[in-house]
Design an enzyme around this catalytic site. Sequence first.
Site, PDB file in Angstrom:
ATOM      1  N   HIS A  53       0.891  -1.104   0.040  1.00  0.00           N
ATOM      2  CA  HIS A  53      -0.081  -0.125   0.135  1.00  0.00           C
ATOM      3  C   HIS A  53       0.734   1.433  -0.237  1.00  0.00           C
ATOM      4  CE1 HIS A  53      -3.734  -2.030   1.815  1.00  0.00           C
ATOM      5  NE2 HIS A  53      -3.243  -2.713   0.929  1.00  0.00           N
ATOM      6  N   GLU A  55       0.989   3.848   1.810  1.00  0.00           N
ATOM      7  CA  GLU A  55       1.227   4.189   3.004  1.00  0.00           C
ATOM      8  C   GLU A  55       2.610   3.507   3.835  1.00  0.00           C
ATOM      9  OE1 GLU A  55      -3.223   4.358   3.422  1.00  0.00           O
ATOM     10  OE2 GLU A  55      -1.789   3.473   2.339  1.00  0.00           O
ATOM     11  N   CYS A  83      -6.065   2.010   5.825  1.00  0.00           N
ATOM     12  CA  CYS A  83      -6.837   0.530   6.366  1.00  0.00           C
ATOM     13  C   CYS A  83      -6.251   0.333   7.629  1.00  0.00           C
ATOM     14  CB  CYS A  83      -6.611  -0.507   5.331  1.00  0.00           C
ATOM     15  SG  CYS A  83      -5.038  -1.183   5.240  1.00  0.00           S
ATOM     16  N   CYS A  86      -2.292  -0.344   7.477  1.00  0.00           N
ATOM     17  CA  CYS A  86      -1.534   0.847   7.241  1.00  0.00           C
ATOM     18  C   CYS A  86      -1.575   1.842   8.616  1.00  0.00           C
ATOM     19  CB  CYS A  86      -2.002   1.566   6.377  1.00  0.00           C
ATOM     20  SG  CYS A  86      -1.684   0.745   4.337  1.00  0.00           S
TER      21      CYS A  86
END
Length: 151
Positions: A53, A55, A83, A86
Amino acid sequence: MDFCSLMREAIKEAKKGGLGGEVPVGALLIGQSPEILARDHNRCIEFNDPTAHAEILVIRKAANIAENYRLNGMTMIVTVEPCPMCMGAIINARLDTLVFGAFDPKSGAAVSIYNLSDDGRLNHRVRVIPGILEKECRGVMQEFFRERREV
């Protein structure tokens, strides 16, 4: 810090990801200066990695630059509310501030479904500034999924 200008940079990253077929989320990590230390977008498909992801990728880059796994005093700018995975990384990296654009009512872990940023059972709190350029950030996601449905 000019959060709107920084969010526009994160939106550019998100769009890069979308062009590659990734869910269009973009993130920046801002140092204390405040310079942009790292920028990236989702790369789960590209890297065959469910943890890639935006992040996570910017945290990894900034930690390498800082030569430290603790990123105290730093701020993350991300186009969509993180999420749980993260948010866990944001907390473990000891980021001071999270700035996000669009809320994620299905898996948001900063404020929408879970509030990990201010959970008293954890040993670190993250200041959250939500809704920066929310309409624009939400629009990037909506356009991406609208185009996917039309194909």
